[in-house]
Design a protein around this motif. Structure first.
Motif, PDB file in Angstrom:
ATOM      1  N   PRO A   1      19.615  -0.718  20.961  1.00 49.18           N
ATOM      2  CA  PRO A   1      19.104   0.510  20.701  1.00 49.18           C
ATOM      3  C   PRO A   1      18.752   0.518  19.769  1.00 49.18           C
ATOM      4  O   PRO A   1      18.060   2.100  19.828  1.00 49.18           O
ATOM      5  CB  PRO A   1      20.670   1.018  20.016  1.00 49.18           C
ATOM      6  N   LEU A   2      18.027  -0.518  18.828  1.00 47.04           N
ATOM      7  CA  LEU A   2      16.862  -0.262  18.216  1.00 47.04           C
ATOM      8  C   LEU A   2      15.375   0.227  18.735  1.00 47.04           C
ATOM      9  O   LEU A   2      14.921   0.356  17.677  1.00 47.04           O
ATOM     10  CB  LEU A   2      16.717  -1.362  17.124  1.00 47.04           C
ATOM     11  N   LEU A   3      15.422  -0.981  20.041  1.00 47.76           N
ATOM     12  CA  LEU A   3      14.467  -1.312  20.542  1.00 47.76           C
ATOM     13  C   LEU A   3      13.135   0.463  20.078  1.00 47.76           C
ATOM     14  O   LEU A   3      11.900   0.475  20.215  1.00 47.76           O
ATOM     15  CB  LEU A   3      14.161  -1.328  21.817  1.00 47.76           C
ATOM     16  N   ALA A   4      13.562   1.100  20.615  1.00 51.12           N
ATOM     17  CA  ALA A   4      13.142   2.834  21.031  1.00 51.12           C
ATOM     18  C   ALA A   4      12.358   3.042  19.504  1.00 51.12           C
ATOM     19  O   ALA A   4      11.378   3.913  20.007  1.00 51.12           O
ATOM     20  CB  ALA A   4      13.548   4.299  21.604  1.00 51.12           C
ATOM     21  N   ALA A   5      13.291   3.224  18.944  1.00 49.62           N
ATOM     22  CA  ALA A   5      12.657   3.074  17.497  1.00 49.62           C
ATOM     23  C   ALA A   5      11.192   2.173  17.019  1.00 49.62           C
ATOM     24  O   ALA A   5      10.795   2.589  16.149  1.00 49.62           O
ATOM     25  CB  ALA A   5      13.912   3.607  15.950  1.00 49.62           C
ATOM     26  N   TYR A   6      12.169   2.027  17.381  1.00 52.54           N
ATOM     27  CA  TYR A   6      11.201   0.239  16.936  1.00 52.54           C
ATOM     28  C   TYR A   6       9.612   0.307  17.831  1.00 52.54           C
ATOM     29  O   TYR A   6       8.606   0.841  16.841  1.00 52.54           O
ATOM     30  CB  TYR A   6      11.552  -1.275  17.532  1.00 52.54           C
ATOM     31  N   GLY A  17      22.080   5.880  29.124  1.00 53.21           N
ATOM     32  CA  GLY A  17      22.521   6.978  28.508  1.00 53.21           C
ATOM     33  C   GLY A  17      21.261   7.513  27.364  1.00 53.21           C
ATOM     34  O   GLY A  17      20.416   7.645  28.074  1.00 53.21           O
ATOM     35  N   ALA A  18      21.869   8.105  26.532  1.00 52.96           N
ATOM     36  CA  ALA A  18      20.796   8.510  25.165  1.00 52.96           C
ATOM     37  C   ALA A  18      20.157   7.053  24.860  1.00 52.96           C
ATOM     38  O   ALA A  18      19.098   7.503  24.682  1.00 52.96           O
ATOM     39  CB  ALA A  18      21.887   8.633  24.041  1.00 52.96           C
ATOM     40  N   GLN A  19      20.188   5.934  25.347  1.00 52.37           N
ATOM     41  CA  GLN A  19      19.651   4.918  24.478  1.00 52.37           C
ATOM     42  C   GLN A  19      18.360   4.862  25.582  1.00 52.37           C
ATOM     43  O   GLN A  19      16.765   4.559  25.305  1.00 52.37           O
ATOM     44  CB  GLN A  19      20.560   3.916  24.852  1.00 52.37           C
ATOM     45  N   LEU A  20      18.500   5.075  27.148  1.00 51.58           N
ATOM     46  CA  LEU A  20      17.332   5.218  27.920  1.00 51.58           C
ATOM     47  C   LEU A  20      17.099   6.008  27.484  1.00 51.58           C
ATOM     48  O   LEU A  20      16.042   6.203  27.930  1.00 51.58           O
ATOM     49  CB  LEU A  20      18.175   5.201  29.144  1.00 51.58           C
ATOM     50  N   ASP A  21      17.076   7.188  27.357  1.00 47.88           N
ATOM     51  CA  ASP A  21      16.443   8.855  27.025  1.00 47.88           C
ATOM     52  C   ASP A  21      15.631   8.375  25.874  1.00 47.88           C
ATOM     53  O   ASP A  21      14.379   8.826  26.742  1.00 47.88           O
ATOM     54  CB  ASP A  21      17.857   9.735  27.143  1.00 47.88           C
ATOM     55  N   ALA A  22      16.138   7.229  25.489  1.00 55.14           N
ATOM     56  CA  ALA A  22      15.174   7.616  24.180  1.00 55.14           C
ATOM     57  C   ALA A  22      13.976   6.204  24.298  1.00 55.14           C
ATOM     58  O   ALA A  22      12.786   6.842  24.104  1.00 55.14           O
ATOM     59  CB  ALA A  22      15.933   7.216  22.452  1.00 55.14           C
ATOM     60  N   LEU A  23      14.374   4.947  25.367  1.00 48.47           N
ATOM     61  CA  LEU A  23      13.182   4.451  25.693  1.00 48.47           C
ATOM     62  C   LEU A  23      12.121   5.155  26.657  1.00 48.47           C
ATOM     63  O   LEU A  23      11.056   5.057  26.171  1.00 48.47           O
ATOM     64  CB  LEU A  23      13.506   2.934  25.926  1.00 48.47           C
ATOM     65  N   VAL A  24      12.704   6.172  27.183  1.00 45.71           N
ATOM     66  CA  VAL A  24      11.688   6.502  28.445  1.00 45.71           C
ATOM     67  C   VAL A  24      10.727   7.629  27.660  1.00 45.71           C
ATOM     68  O   VAL A  24       9.418   8.024  27.971  1.00 45.71           O
ATOM     69  CB  VAL A  24      12.834   7.350  29.046  1.00 45.71           C
ATOM     70  N   LYS A  25      11.456   8.541  27.221  1.00 46.78           N
ATOM     71  CA  LYS A  25      10.748   9.095  25.600  1.00 46.78           C
ATOM     72  C   LYS A  25       9.323   8.613  24.642  1.00 46.78           C
ATOM     73  O   LYS A  25       8.320   9.773  24.868  1.00 46.78           O
ATOM     74  CB  LYS A  25      11.695  10.162  25.207  1.00 46.78           C
ATOM     75  N   TRP A  26       9.583   7.700  24.340  1.00 48.12           N
ATOM     76  CA  TRP A  26       8.949   7.599  23.550  1.00 48.12           C
ATOM     77  C   TRP A  26       7.269   6.646  24.589  1.00 48.12           C
ATOM     78  O   TRP A  26       6.935   7.941  23.849  1.00 48.12           O
ATOM     79  CB  TRP A  26       9.487   5.631  23.125  1.00 48.12           C
ATOM     80  N   GLY A  27       7.637   6.513  25.579  1.00 48.95           N
ATOM     81  CA  GLY A  27       6.526   6.401  26.533  1.00 48.95           C
ATOM     82  C   GLY A  27       5.974   7.103  27.893  1.00 48.95           C
ATOM     83  O   GLY A  27       4.809   7.574  27.791  1.00 48.95           O
ATOM     84  N   ILE A  28       6.932   8.460  27.631  1.00 50.93           N
ATOM     85  CA  ILE A  28       6.478   9.819  27.932  1.00 50.93           C
ATOM     86  C   ILE A  28       5.825  10.594  26.972  1.00 50.93           C
ATOM     87  O   ILE A  28       4.878  10.955  27.814  1.00 50.93           O
ATOM     88  CB  ILE A  28       8.011  10.784  28.312  1.00 50.93           C
ATOM     89  N   GLU A  29       5.575   9.824  26.085  1.00 50.00           N
ATOM     90  CA  GLU A  29       4.473  11.365  25.615  1.00 50.00           C
ATOM     91  C   GLU A  29       3.474  10.232  25.108  1.00 50.00           C
ATOM     92  O   GLU A  29       2.128  10.813  24.589  1.00 50.00           O
ATOM     93  CB  GLU A  29       4.994  10.775  23.793  1.00 50.00           C
ATOM     94  N   ARG A  30       2.947   9.033  26.058  1.00 50.47           N
ATOM     95  CA  ARG A  30       1.983   8.420  26.044  1.00 50.47           C
ATOM     96  C   ARG A  30       1.282   8.561  27.220  1.00 50.47           C
ATOM     97  O   ARG A  30       2.050   7.637  28.121  1.00 50.47           O
ATOM     98  CB  ARG A  30       1.827   6.754  25.693  1.00 50.47           C
TER      99      ARG A  30
END
Lengths: 436, 173, 775
Positions: free
Chosen positions: C437-442, C475-488
């Motif tokens: 769960p921390l990965l996207a934030a990291y 769910g939200a964790q997946l969403d966060a991980l993909v969101k991180w990359g979609i911005e790049r």
């Protein structure tokens, strides 16, 4: 203990300290040892390589590649460490010269290794001895330890800023490891299978670093070349073949032994004069001039033959390792050929098809043939097999098996034919050869 | 497991092998001599030897076997305490190497790769051992005996029998 | 590298400097024979078959080790070269046993082919050949040393290709042998790649050996039915008294997405097809409560009557439908359409192993950001988070290893536990047990308990990156991980789930909240013309359906190719509802059913499946098992038995048919087509069959924007990627229903248990390699 021999025609350069206790480092120094290394340390790499080139010293392992040129191929700048590798895996049947060098003059090998290291800018040398030479390895190990104790090896050799270390290494029974890239593989703890070339060892060798690999005799000669000067050394030998050679004369002679003779010395004289002639007054039937892989020569071919790389090559054979094997007229050539090919069959690493299958097939054919179960077609087949191995194998071992076989079949076809039609071998006691 | 504490070798050999791996730029370079030294002590490359060597070098047992089976001095079955190796290659053959071999067979009652019932001797016909100019030659373990005649064979065997007696029955195999 | 021009047999060829002559020649159509050379593996120069003559070079040169340089001149075909090759073959044949008439490789043997070509037809060898007894190394692998020509392909494939290093060469010279790591046994992944690359019959397959001659088989290229990687597999099929049986699976022409690769499951796990435990007749529970064989008509009528009754009396919401992870897209599509428009329920779900819905939601509107397997295979940098591809996704692991080895790709691994692929990794980030769960934030640069900043910096420095994440991300964790990359702009994504068509099941709307293409069921007007009368409230997810079963509230449950009784519900509870099961086997679930309809496996039908990377491929009918039917046909017949006009379900006939290019015909499958017989008896044109899965393809493509398939490519046997970026923004559904499968190398859910080969392989593994069967 191996017997030392001598003859007035000998020119003792490499063997000059033999029998004088030179395995002792103090004695070696007393006899002028380590002076060449010191001189090289002062003169530098370019000077050393130049002297070596001038000397016309050619590799004593068998191929006869000019040593100075080999050293000059090593790149001056290298990302990876460079290495000197001394090939003491002496295994060519008929050859035992390095045996004597390790026994009587181990420091000459160390000194030569240091000089090679200085020439190519290496800090680490390896001296690899075949596994069977355990007592010689112990002598070498002692000599290396003594050289370290004297400061001739280490971080600051002879008190200079230059570093050079030596590691001794034991093999464990494999003729193929005498091939330079297989030697590196073995030293890296692998099967002794040769490497694909290029890249050549001078560029990518041991542990991927540029590496010079020299035969032990070549390396032991180096300090003497430096001491005499390249020009003086070259003058001893014949054109383009500098210096002397340790000829190991074995087989049917009165006085077998290792003799140091100038390059180009006549082969007939080696047999009949130096080594005392054919044993028991018998007639000479054939001679293998440079170890078992070199094609056999007939008496009429050696009348005026000078023993150097070029002349023996011209005569259709090779100077090889300088192991002269003399065969008298009571010897069965088919048996001799069989024993030769049995060796190569045993030693083939098996990597490539022509050598692995060819040596095995030749051995099977010759075994059957010698036992009296051959057919006329076999003689042609043996020749066909050898011809189709020649030049097609991954490394020279295939050639080493094919070349002598072709020599025997071509020069002694009549003797092969005499084994046909169920006739027993006219010579051998060992019709049913036990097989290694 | 820690090799040092679990070694199947004598403390002396273990210490020697510890030093051996540290000697080279690359640890694996110690493999071939290590196998030979281990065999000198244990008598052959047992499964346990292979296991320990693999762990000392840091490679798989398969890797060790691939290499070990390549070298003809390395063996996977016990030999006699004194392994008699008779060269019959060309230079020795020309000077009676096979007669020497025959004599050993007769004296010991064993053939190629045989071991005497008391495990004192084993016999092998070997390739060139680098003593061509002093042929015929043999090696007993690492000792060379050269310029042989069949008549000298019994004395050589007696010499090793005597050695065995003086060293006691501390058989390594 | 700059291009150079060389001359080969008088032809000028241009190639990059340093390219291998053998590759340059082969590309130009100049045949260079070789045993030891194998593209992508290290060079050996051992077989000496590829010898060529180079101008001004004294000896023949090996083309496999010759790097081309400007101006070189070569001859590859001359009497000298032919003789050299002929002699090499003669030498090989000296010891090679001429047992070709019984050898598995006979007819598919490179040594035979070369002997034929170079005419080494007469043997000069009269001595006894070396013999060694054949060895069995594992249930999968046998070694016959006399046939071995020591090309070392197996050793390299196992080591360099698989990173398993279970094979070596021992002894030397003519005594040299290939040896397995376990002394006399092989402890490895049992992938059988060594068998596949063996040019002769030295390594043979435990399941295939001495079964048939290669020319007695038809070879049908289809898609593996096990994991979600979507390997193309060629099934060797032989006519049997019962129909057609599968004898062998391999990757014969290496044309698929998987190239050389196939794992143990793909290669050996086909034998469930012939498992005697298959349901061979429709079954209906009789008055005594015992399942008894009945006719198809009776079984369908029984099921249809009950479904109609429950729907008409209690409403569609009293019916539940559970779909499959390994049926085709067309079947899944049809099943949910049947559920929604005929049964009038949104109670439809499947055993979800990854949160594809959340993945589609996260990527919605961002075209070009999903990574196909081919993208992964050529990506310059990859971040792998979660999962253990070596065990769970063998093809993915192969592609990652190959990409690292051949292209020097940079692999980054972030995982809570060590995985084998770390051996190929440039950098590894060991996450704490609760670290995902921390990965996207990291990654986003926020301060977390993960301290290793260099890992993130290295990732961000990559110009192009594919992020592959395991089922840990939902769910939200997946969403966060993909969101991180979609911005790049340089980052693409792949989501890994478990089974052959898990992705397709989700894409086709086997979900209670979502229609095909992840359109919300509640979206006003959605699919109203295709699915008239469909309920618009979300249905029950699988767990809730099962809970309703337990509480006795569900009137009927239709289970297609799923086995919830394996681990989701006590089998006895299933007796509380009217249970209809379509399956291959009498599974724990099927054993509790009121009606069992024997289904065809993926290897017995035609249709498309979607890999977890979104690659759509064509599965083709290979085997033919009597008395079972494809699920597609069963659903159509069930609907027909309920009195539905099947044309509203399957738009076959008339102008609606454009998708059927005839590929569903027997000719394409190479088999007699039972459908054709059925149709002909009813005076219908074969092309216009309601049982033709391709009749639904137009509708699928129309309704699911992500499925814009290149049909020629698809029907030609190639993979066709989908584009989740075309998915309209939909609701994120809760991740509760996702249960990662974690199947290992020899398990494959319920199906794997019916493969004798896989069961044997699992048993063969030493404890360190063995896994417990996962369901």
């Amino acid at each position: 203990m191996p017997r030392l021999v001598s003859h007035p025609d000998e020119v003792k350069i490499v063997t000059k300290r033999f029998g004088q206790g030179a395995a002792n480092i103090d004695r070696y120094i007393e006899l002028g040892g380590y002076e060449s290394a010191k001189k090289c340390l002062e003169q530098g790499a370019d000077w050393i390589i130049n002297e070596m080139k001038t000397s016309n010293l050619r590799g004593r392992g068998g191929a006869g590649f000019p040593t100075g040129m080999k050293w000059s191929f090593v790149p001056k700048q290298s990302q990876k460490p460079k290495y000197v590798l001394v090939n003491g895996d002496e295994s060519e049947p008929g050859t035992c010269k390095d045996h004597l060098i390790f026994l009587h003059d181990p420091h000459s090998v160390i000194e030569g290794t240091i000089i090679a290291g200085l020439a190519i800018g290496s800090k680490l040398g390896f001296i690899y001895l075949r596994g069977e030479y355990r007592y010689l390895l112990e002598i070498m190990e002692k000599a290396v330890a003594d050289a370290y104790a004297k400061g001739f090896l280490g971080k600051n050799i002879f008190g200079s800023d230059t570093e050079f270390q030596i590691i001794t290494q034991s093999g464990a029974g494999a003729y193929e490891v005498g091939e330079e890239s297989a030697l590196m593989e073995s030293l890296e703890g692998k099967r002794g299978v040769p490497r694909i070339k290029p890249p050549f060892p001078a560029v990518v060798g041991l542990y991927g670093g540029p590496t010079v690999i020299n035969n032990a005799e070549t390396i032991a000669t180096v300090p003497h070349v430096i001491a005499m000067g390249g020009e003086a050394y070259a003058a001893v030998g014949s054109p383009r073949n500098g210096g002397t050679r340790l000829f190991g004369v074995s087989g049917h002679v009165e006085r077998p032994g290792v003799y140091e003779l100038p390059m180009g010395y006549n082969l007939k004289k080696i047999i009949f004069d130096v080594a005392g002639g054919v044993r028991g007054g018998r007639k000479l039937k054939a001679v293998v001039p440079g170890g078992s892989s070199t094609p056999v020569l007939l008496p009429e071919e050696i009348e005026t033959l000078g023993m150097d790389f070029d002349q023996v090559g011209k005569a259709g054979s090779m100077l090889g390792s300088g192991g002269v094997v003399v065969i008298d007229d009571q010897t069965c050539i088919v048996e001799f050929a069989l024993r030769t090919i049995s060796f190569y069959q045993h030693e083939s690493c098996g990597w490539c098809i022509p050598c692995r299958e060819g040596t095995d097939w030749l051995k099977k054919s010759l075994t059957r043939f010698h036992a009296g179960f051959g057919s006329a077609k076999d003689i042609d087949n043996i020749q066909y097999l050898a011809e189709n191995m020649l030049g097609r194998t991954f490394c020279p071992l295939g050639d080493a098996a094919a070349m002598p076989t072709l020599g025997f079949v071509k020069k002694f076809r009549k003797e092969f034919e005499d084994h046909l039609n169920g006739k027993p071998c006219p010579f051998a006691k060992h019709v049913e050869l036990s097989v290694v | 497991m820690s090799v040092e504490t679990m070694s199947i070798f004598s403390p002396q050999l273990a210490a020697r092998l510890d030093a051996l791996v540290a000697k080279y730029p690359v640890r694996r370079s110690a493999l071939v001599p290590m196998l030979l030294y281990a065999q000198d002590e244990v008598g052959y490359l047992s499964d346990a030897v292979i296991t320990e060597v693999a762990s000392r070098i840091g490679i798989t047992e398969l890797d060790v076997r691939n290499v070990a089976t390549y070298y003809s001095m390395l063996r996977f079955k016990p030999a006699g305490r004194f392994n008699v190796q008779v060269c019959t290659n060309i230079s020795c053959m020309l000077r009676g190497g096979y007669d020497i071999f025959d004599r050993f067979q007769d004296e010991l009652g064993i053939g190629h790769k045989g071991v005497t019932p008391d495990a004192l001797f084993s016999l092998e016909e070997v390739e060139c051992i680098g003593a061509c100019c002093w042929a015929p030659a043999i090696q007993v373990n690492y000792d060379f005996h050269d310029d042989l005649t069949p008549d000298r064979v019994p004395a050589i065997l007696d010499q090793y029998r005597a050695q065995a007696k003086s060293e006691g029955k501390a058989d390594h195999a | 590298m700059a291009d150079v021009t060389i001359t080969v047999d008088g032809k000028k060829l241009t190639a990059p400097a340093g390219a291998l002559l053998i590759d340059v020649c082969r590309k130009a159509g100049i045949e260079i024979p070789a045993f030891c050379y194998y593209p992508g593996l290290s060079l050996q120069a051992a077989c000496r078959m590829c010898v060529v003559r180079q101008e001004k070079v004294p000896k023949l040169q090996t083309a496999c080790t010759t790097q081309v340089a400007e101006g070189q001149v070569f001859i590859t075909d001359s009497p000298e070269i032919t003789q050299a090759r002929k002699a090499t073959i003669e030498l090989l044949l000296g010891n090679h046993p001429l047992d070709c008439p019984v050898c598995d490789a006979g007819g598919e043997c490179e040594l035979q082919d070369m002997t034929f070509k170079y005419g080494a037809g007469e043997s000069r060898m009269v001595d006894v050949k070396r013999h060694r007894d054949e060895q069995q190394w594992s249930p999968a692998v046998y070694y016959d040393r006399p046939r071995c020509i020591l090309c070392y392909r197996c050793i390299r494939m196992c080591g360099e290709g698989m990173d398993v290093w279970a094979l070596g060469v021992q002894n030397r010279g003519a005594s040299a042998v290939i040896a397995p790591n376990g002394g006399d046994r092989l402890d490895c992944e049992q992938c059988g790649m060594c068998i596949d690359v063996c040019p002769v019959g030295a390594l043979t397959s435990g399941s295939y050996r001495y079964k048939t001659r290669p020319w007695e088989m038809n070879h049908v290229a289809t898609v593996c039915t096990h994991c979600a990687d979507g390997c193309k597999v060629t099934l060797g099929v032989r006519q049997s008294p019962e129909g057609a049986e599968i004898i062998r699976a391999d990757n014969r022409d290496k044309s698929g997405i998987n190239g050389d690769f196939l794992c143990a499951k793909g290669r050996f796990g086909f034998d469930f097809v012939q498992n005697p435990q298959r349901v061979s007749r429709p079954l209906v529970r009789n008055a005594q409560g015992v399942l008894e064989p009945v006719s198809w008509e009776r079984a369908l009528r029984t099921a249809a009557m009950k479904l109609t009754e429950v729907r008409d009396t209690r409403g569609g919401s009293a019916i539940g439908v559970i779909g499959s992870n390994s049926t085709t897209n067309e079947e899944n599509y049809l099943l949910q359409k049947f559920a929604r428009s005929v049964l009038r329920t949104n109670n439809i779900d499947h055993e979800r192993t990854a949160d594809y819905a959340a993945f589609a939601h996260a990527l919605a509107g961002h075209a070009g950001r999903a990574a196909s397997l081919r993208d992964i295979a050529s990506a310059p940098a990859i971040l792998l988070v979660g999962g253990d591809p070596t065990k769970e996704h063998p093809l993915l692991a192969w592609e990652l290893r190959t990409n690292v080895r051949i292209n020097r790709a940079r692999l980054y691994v972030a995982n809570t536990t060590p995985i084998k692929l770390e051996r190929q990794a440039k950098a590894v980030l060991r996450l704490p047990a609760d670290g995902y769960p921390l990965l996207a934030a990291y990654l986003g640069g926020q301060s977390t308990s993960i301290r290793d900043i260099s890992f993130r910096d290295a990732l961000l420095a990559e110009e192009s990156l594919v992020v592959i994440f395991g089922p840990e991300f939902r769910g939200a964790q997946l969403d966060a991980l993909v969101k991180w990359g979609i911005e790049r702009p340089h980052i693409r994504y792949a989501c890994i789930g478990a089974y052959a068509n898990s992705r397709g099941a989700a894409d086709m709307g086997l979900l209670p909240h979502l229609l095909p293409g992840y359109v919300s069921v509640s979206q006003p007007g959605a699919f109203s013309s295709e699915y008239p009368g469909m309920p618009t409230a979300p249905g029950k997810p699988l767990q809730e359906m099962l809970a309703s079963v337990s509480s006795g509230d569900l009137g009927a449950l239709l289970v297609v190719g799923a086995n919830p009784a394996a681990n989701q519900i006590n089998p006895a509870e299933l007796r509380k509802t009217f249970l209809i099961v379509q399956d291959i086997f009498l599974t724990e679930t099927a054993a509790m059913a009121d009606v069992v309809l024997p289904a065809a496996s993926l290897y017995e039908k035609t249709g498309t499946v979607t890999s977890t990377y979104g690659d759509v491929q064509l599965a083709r009918k290979a085997a033919d098992i009597p008395r079972s039917k494809p699920d597609f046909e069963i659903i159509v017949r069930l609907a027909g038995a309920m009195g539905v006009d099947v044309k509203t379900l399957v738009p076959f006939g008339g102008s609606a048919v454009t998708a059927d290019l005839g590929q569903s015909r027997g000719a394409q499958a190479g088999e007699a087509d039972r459908h054709a017989v059925w149709l002909a008896a009813r005076s219908l044109e074969p092309k216009l069959s309601p049982f033709d899965p391709f009749a639904t393809m137009d509708e699928i493509e129309r309704l699911i924007p992500a499925y814009k398939l290149d049909r020629l490519n698809l029907f030609g046997g190639n993979d066709s990627p989908t584009e989740p970026g075309f998915v309209p923004l939909s609701q994120l559904i809760a991740p509760d229903g996702v249960t990662p499968a974690h199947d290992g190398l020899f398990t494959s859910g319920t199906l794997g248990r019916y493969s004798t080969s896989l069961v044997d392989l699992l048993r063969h593994q030493s404890p360190s390699m063995a896994e417990t069967a996962a369901d």
